[in-house]
Design a protein around this motif. Structure first.
Motif, PDB file in Angstrom:
ATOM      1  N   CYS A  77       0.859  -1.186   0.000  1.00  0.00           N
ATOM      2  CA  CYS A  77       0.000   0.000   0.000  1.00  0.00           C
ATOM      3  C   CYS A  77       0.898   1.241   0.000  1.00  0.00           C
ATOM      4  O   CYS A  77       1.806   1.350   0.824  1.00  0.00           O
ATOM      5  CB  CYS A  77      -0.923   0.013   1.215  1.00  0.00           C
ATOM      6  N   CYS A  86       0.236   3.061   3.643  1.00  0.00           N
ATOM      7  CA  CYS A  86       0.594   2.460   4.934  1.00  0.00           C
ATOM      8  C   CYS A  86       1.594   1.308   4.832  1.00  0.00           C
ATOM      9  O   CYS A  86       1.949   0.713   5.845  1.00  0.00           O
ATOM     10  CB  CYS A  86      -0.665   1.978   5.646  1.00  0.00           C
ATOM     11  N   CYS A 140      -4.382  -0.231   0.101  1.00  0.00           N
ATOM     12  CA  CYS A 140      -5.133  -1.271   0.783  1.00  0.00           C
ATOM     13  C   CYS A 140      -6.620  -0.905   0.723  1.00  0.00           C
ATOM     14  O   CYS A 140      -6.968   0.222   0.385  1.00  0.00           O
ATOM     15  CB  CYS A 140      -4.643  -1.427   2.224  1.00  0.00           C
ATOM     16  N   HIS A 144      -7.643   2.277   2.686  1.00  0.00           N
ATOM     17  CA  HIS A 144      -7.152   3.540   2.142  1.00  0.00           C
ATOM     18  C   HIS A 144      -7.727   3.820   0.765  1.00  0.00           C
ATOM     19  O   HIS A 144      -7.905   4.984   0.386  1.00  0.00           O
ATOM     20  CB  HIS A 144      -5.620   3.573   2.184  1.00  0.00           C
TER      21      HIS A 144
HETATM   22 ZN   LIG Z   1      -3.040   1.202   3.390  1.00  0.00          ZN
END
Ligand SMILES: [Zn+2]
Length: 301
Positions: free
Chosen positions: A189, A192, A224, A227
């Protein structure tokens, strides 16, 4: 081989391919496909060197590989949403070509592998060989069995064509986009750093429906699921300088650990970018999207 046994093997192979692809993030590595074994027997799912895979004993083709040459491919060139797959060189009635043609008769499903980048394959399945154009030396491959029963596929009605094009977009182009973007970000991601392919999506920076919203890596971000949804709902924005911003209202909200650690803590982080400059998100496209984010009713700090 008995046809019921062959059909059962196909189902098992497809289930395995689907499972592996889901775990990886929508694609398989060449070695996984070549190393497949079933019932103590090696059964490579793609051919070592050719595009058409005809396992010994199978009455019709198991898989075909189509290389992607751009954001869109052979399917788009005809505007009929069908894949026009070239005969293998040589006699059109023997060898690999014969087993492709046999698939028209048996109606057995195949796996189409889109090769996005070297060694990585996006499975699209089931697909069906529905026709044969000898004058062009191509087989016509459809993404829905229904096209076997629509009569001459050269003569489809406009709604049938529209259906084929929509299928191509959902089942061919979107998965291929996901593979290209996830591989560019090394299955992480961008916000993150989460590394689980099964939890990652390819988000469009400029949405799909807009003329600028092409399925290319400069218009993509590996995100992800959380997000991605936060980005689509303008709770999370990305500046043209690759910085993550969280909407002020969301930033001040008090809730559980997901909001605190999963969303609020991302404020001010720098995006993790693809190693290859050509794969990085376009600053112009980010600016387009950033404007939409800041123009929202919410305030940004
Ligand atoms: Zn993420």
């Amino acid at each position: 081989m008995d046809s019921a046994l062959e059909a059962a093997l196909r189902v098992q192979i497809m289930d395995w391919v689907r499972e592996r692809a889901e775990a990886n993030g929508g694609f398989l590595h060449r070695q996984e496909l070549l190393g497949f074994r079933i019932a103590d027997r090696d059964l490579p799912i793609i051919d070592y060197s050719r595009g058409i895979r005809n396992p010994q004993g199978f009455s019709s083709t198991l898989s075909i590989v189509a290389s992607a040459s751009g954001p869109y491919d052979d399917v788009e060139k005809r505007d009929d949403g069908l894949l026009h797959y070239a005969y293998r060189d040589g006699d059109p009635f023997r060898g690999d070509n014969r087993k492709m043609r046999a698939a028209i008769e048996t109606g057995q499903p195949l796996i189409l592998f889109r090769k996005e980048v070297a060694n990585y394959y996006t499975p699209v399945m089931p697909v069906y060989v529905v026709d044969d154009y000898p004058e062009e030396r191509t087989f016509v491959v459809a993404l829905d069995e229904a096209f076997r029963y629509m009569g001459d596929v050269r003569d489809l009605s406009e709604p049938q064509r529209e259906y084929a094009r929509r299928l191509a977009k959902q089942r061919l182009h979107q998965p291929a986009f996901r593979t290209r973007v996830l591989l560019a970000y090394e299955t992480r991601c961008a916000v993150c750093s989460l590394r689980h392919g099964s939890l990652l999506d390819a988000a469009h920076i400029v949405p799909d429906g807009d003329p600028l919203g092409t399925p290319t890596t400069p218009n993509g971000l590996a995100l992800c699921k959380i997000h991605h949804a936060a980005y689509d709902h303008d709770m999370l924005g990305v500046t043209p300088d690759y910085e993550v911003r969280i909407d002020l209202e969301v930033l001040e909200e008090i809730d559980g650990p997901m909001l605190e650690h999963g969303i609020q803590a991302m404020h001010g982080r720098r995006l993790e970018l693809p190693r290859k400059p050509a794969d990085r998100p376009s600053r112009d496209l980010l600016a387009w999207r950033w404007e939409r984010f800041t123009a929202g009713a919410r305030e940004v700090r």
